[in-house]
Structure formats: C-alpha cells, structure tokens
Design an enzyme around this catalytic site. Structure first.
Site, mmCIF file in Angstrom:
data_model
loop_
_atom_site.group_PDB
_atom_site.id
_atom_site.type_symbol
_atom_site.label_atom_id
_atom_site.label_comp_id
_atom_site.label_asym_id
_atom_site.label_seq_id
_atom_site.Cartn_x
_atom_site.Cartn_y
_atom_site.Cartn_z
ATOM 1 N N GLY A 93 -67.784 -60.527 69.259
ATOM 2 C CA GLY A 93 -68.150 -60.904 67.895
ATOM 3 C C GLY A 93 -68.559 -62.370 67.813
ATOM 4 C CG ASP A 315 -57.746 -63.623 67.690
ATOM 5 O OD1 ASP A 315 -58.213 -62.806 66.875
ATOM 6 O OD2 ASP A 315 -58.415 -64.554 68.185
ATOM 7 C CE LYS A 342 -60.054 -60.594 63.443
ATOM 8 N NZ LYS A 342 -60.979 -61.736 63.509
HETATM 9 C C1 S3P Z 1 -63.015 -66.504 66.725
HETATM 10 C C2 S3P Z 1 -62.685 -66.369 65.403
HETATM 11 C C3 S3P Z 1 -61.811 -65.301 64.892
HETATM 12 C C4 S3P Z 1 -61.022 -64.638 66.006
HETATM 13 C C5 S3P Z 1 -61.871 -64.322 67.194
HETATM 14 C C6 S3P Z 1 -62.494 -65.589 67.758
HETATM 15 C C7 S3P Z 1 -63.894 -67.605 67.135
HETATM 16 O O1 S3P Z 1 -62.598 -64.315 64.247
HETATM 17 O O2 S3P Z 1 -60.393 -63.470 65.531
HETATM 18 O O3 S3P Z 1 -61.118 -63.695 68.204
HETATM 19 O O4 S3P Z 1 -64.016 -67.900 68.338
HETATM 20 O O5 S3P Z 1 -64.518 -68.219 66.256
HETATM 21 P P1 S3P Z 1 -62.969 -64.385 62.669
HETATM 22 O O6 S3P Z 1 -63.885 -65.542 62.458
HETATM 23 O O7 S3P Z 1 -63.650 -63.074 62.385
HETATM 24 O O8 S3P Z 1 -61.656 -64.512 61.956
#
Ligand code: S3P
Length: 428
Positions: A93, A315, A342
């Site tokens: 993501g 996380d 997630k």
């Molecule tokens: C992350 C942000 C978080 C986290 C992901 C990594 C990042 O997600 O859960 O594992 O590296 O910016 P969200 O921005 O969707 O909360």
C-alpha cells in the site's frame, strides 16, 4: 507453505530485527527525487520495499545494491521518465499510495497495479486529494481501486484535511506538492508516522511541521543524503509481545526505531502493567533509536483501547490481540475500523484465528473484544496472506498446547524475511 509452531519454555537472548519498512520505502523514493547520489545502509530487503525499488528503476532511476549499501542516483524532483510497462506494487500500500502522489505531477502516463490484496484496498482516499490538486487519475470500481491510470499534469497547491489519520495519504499529498511552487497544507485528525516529514526536512525541503499538520512549498531542489535505517519497531513488536506472554522470558532487541509516532504499543503495554525498558537511546539519521529490554510480567491487566490510541499503534493490533488473550480480563479495542482495510481484514482474521485457538471473541465493525486468561490450543490458522497475521499467530503458537499451523507462512517475507529463524534462535 505451512509452518508448524510449538510451545516454548522461554525466550532468551538478543536479536536485531530487520530494518524499518516505512523508512526503507521513503529512502528509495526521496533518494530518486534528490539531486545527486544518496546512500542507504541497512535497507530492508523484503518484498514491499523491493517493489518500491523496482518501481523507481522502471521510472528511469539507477539504483545499485551491493548487499551492504543501496546507492540511488537521484535525478531531481522533475527527473523521472515514463515507465514502458505497468508498475507492479505487489502487496505494498505504501508503494502504491506514495508513488501515485509522485506521478500525479509528472508529465507522462503511468499505470499502477498490485496483487489481489492491494487491488481490493481503498484508493479513493488518495485519489480525492490528488484530484483536488488537479490530477487526472482513473481507477477501477468507479474510481476506488487499483489498477490506477495517471496522466501527469501541473498540479496546484491545496489545503487538505484528512478524514482519517494516515501517513500514506499525508505522504502522498506531500510528495505531490514537491514540484508545486505554492504552499500545500495537510491537517490530520490524529498523529500518524512522520518519517516523510523528517526526511524532507533533512533534505532541505521548505517544509514546516506542527502538531498533526504540515505545510510544504515546492520547487526547491532536494539534497541527497547518507543514512542508516533503524530496525523496524513493527517487526520488534512481535518479539516484545512474545517475551511478555511466554513465562520466564527476557530478551534484548538492539537498534530499534522508537519514533514516538510509532510506539503507541509501548504506552498500551504500560497500561497493561508490564514494563519494557528503553536503553541507550540515541539518534540515528534523524530518527530516535533504542535497545529494548522486555521480560514476562507476573500479570497482564486488560485494557480499553480507543480511537486515540489507534494511529500510533496501527500495525501492532494483530499482536496486541494475542497479548489481550493472556490478560486478566476482557480487553476492548474500538475506533479501529481502519484494521478492516489493511493487507487483510485484520479484525476478521484475528477473530477467526483466536476463536480457533479457543478464545472468546466479540467482533464489532470498528474493533474487537478479547477475553483474557485463555488457555490457547494449537489450531490451523488462516493468514489471508497477511504478514502481520502470520507473525501474530506464530507468537500465539509459542504458548499454545499442541501444534499451531500457520498457512501460507511465507507471507512474512513482505516485511520480515527470517522471522521464523529469529524465533527459533531465542526459543529455549
Ligand atoms: C505506513 C502507514 C500506515 C501503516 C502501513 C505503513 C507508511 O498505513 O499501516 O503499514 O509507511 O506510511 P496508513 O497510512 O493506511 O495508516
């Protein structure tokens, strides 16, 4: 591949868990946008950051990895070239959402896709602010899901209030603003991780950071950097939790990143009555780092976890549910709807696995109630190909009677190659 986990008497010894995933992604991205050569030590060679590395290679950036250092020949904020193929972000993501911000203002055509999990995760949350900036983005499912098709155009600055705290959305907007000669502002309803802001500041960007807000005026060149990535707190979290639930344990985790926007779990653990000690606190490449000592307490108290706790421990909820199953009463987690989008639906995945291991669970749309003092029994665990679900239930397997089978256990390679070997090394 399945992996069998069995009960252990104690965890003892020292570990250095792999490098921080969030920082490794950003090191590649910001190194690519810097004017000149950056050097990254202790880069996380796991599937997610490698997706980011390959993406920037396909955008014309030379990135060399000699196994010790990753060297990135950045071409400046306007130096990327059109990729001649679809960019595959794998399971990541962070790769997709941050790169979309970078590409929205680059004058060429890009297509981003990913695996089945990533293609089912919400992308409307980045498309909305990027469209407000003038971006031209098309997406599947009426503009909600990847693949994303982006035609880069000159963007305009905006002030954007995020509906949910999200470092990915915040970073997407900040990266999109780097080439805009006006001031872009982001405001968050809760504190999310701030690695992007720290790195941009150190590279000389015109960025001002306040409490739950940041503003950036683009157009300025970014200076290249040399950095060492600390160990990932989110990877350390599985061993911290394991040391708290396996009796007679005592472990030392070296060189872990303890950025306060990441360590909400330590606060929750304190409320559960356990002590985790941070030693030798220092700063490495602009991030606070410490050695973490943890030992099993006599008793874990149940806690109530609400919306205010969520973004600082986002996380860590899978493994917090395992801790909760050993507390002296029922732990309630609410305000955590984000867990449903997630790498898997983490509320459903934890509820299913914990029930199979004999824990009484109540599931809510935005959380879960976990009954404590559970005598866990080994079971077959569906991971839904989610690395953190696999690692959380591996911790549970260390205190369960009988065998715990982790299905598709190799999914840990997304963030923590060598996870099972680390676990075996400290099991006594
Ligand atoms: C992350 C942000 C978080 C986290 C992901 C990594 C990042 O997600 O859960 O594992 O590296 O910016 P969200 O921005 O969707 O909360």
């Amino acid at each position: 591949m399945n992996r069998i986990i069995t009960k252990t008497d104690a965890l003892r010894g020292e570990l250095t868990v792999p490098a921080d995933k969030s920082i490794s992604h950003r090191a590649i991205m910001l190194g690519a946008l810097a004017s000149g050569r950056s050097v990254v030590r202790n880069f996380l060679r796991a599937e997610d950051p490698i997706s980011t590395m390959n993406a920037f290679r396909s955008l014309g950036i030379a990135i060399a990895d000699n196994g010790t250092e990753v060297v990135i020949d950045g071409k400046g904020i306007r130096g990327l070239q059109e990729a001649d193929e679809v960019i595959d972000c794998g399971n990541s993501g962070t790769t997709m959402r941050l790169i979309a911000g970078v590409l929205a203002g680059n004058p060429f055509f890009s297509v981003l896709t990913g695996d089945a999990s990533l293609r089912s995760r919400p992308m409307g949350r980045i498309i909305a602010p990027l469209r407000q900036m003038g971006a031209e983005i098309m997406a599947r499912g009426d503009g909600r899901y990847a693949p994303l098709a982006i035609r880069g155009v000159a963007l305009k600055p905006i002030t954007y209030t995020l509906p949910i705290a999200s470092a990915q959305v915040k970073s997407c907007v900040l990266l999109a603003s780097l080439a805009i000669e006006g001031c872009t502002r982001v405001v968050e309803p809760g504190q999310s991780r701030d690695h992007t802001e720290r790195m941009l500041k150190s590279m000389g960007a015109d960025i001002t950071v306040g409490t739950m807000r940041a503003s950036l005026t683009g157009g300025r060149e970014l200076q290249p950097f040399e950095m060492t990535v600390p160990s990932d707190f989110s990877s350390a979290a599985f061993f911290i939790a394991a040391a708290l639930v396996v009796p007679k344990s005592e472990i030392l985790l070296r060189g872990v990143g303890v950025n306060p926007s990441r360590t909400g779990m330590l606060e929750i653990i304190k409320r559960m009555g356990a002590t985790v000690t941070l030693e030798n606190i220092r700063e490495v490449s602009g991030e606070p780092v410490a050695d973490i000592v943890c030992a099993a307490p006599d008793l874990l108290k149940p806690v109530s976890i609400g919306a205010g706790d969520v973004s600082l421990a986002i996380d860590e909820f899978p493994v917090l549910c395992i801790l909760a199953s050993q507390a002296d009463g029922t732990t309630l987690i609410r305000g955590a709807k984000e867990l449903r989008v997630k790498e898997s639906d983490r509320i459903a995945a934890m509820a299913q696995g914990l029930r199979r291991m004999g824990v009484l669970i109540e599931e809510f749309e935005d959380g879960i109630a976990v009954s404590g003092k559970a005598k866990l029994r080994g079971a077959e665990i569906e991971t839904f190909h989610d690395h953190r679900i696999a690692m959380a239930f591996s911790v549970a397997g260390l205190i369960a009677e009988g065998q715990t089978t982790i299905r598709n256990a190799e999914c840990v390679d997304v963030s923590f190659p060598g996870f099972y070997e680390c676990m075996e090394r400290i099991s006594r």
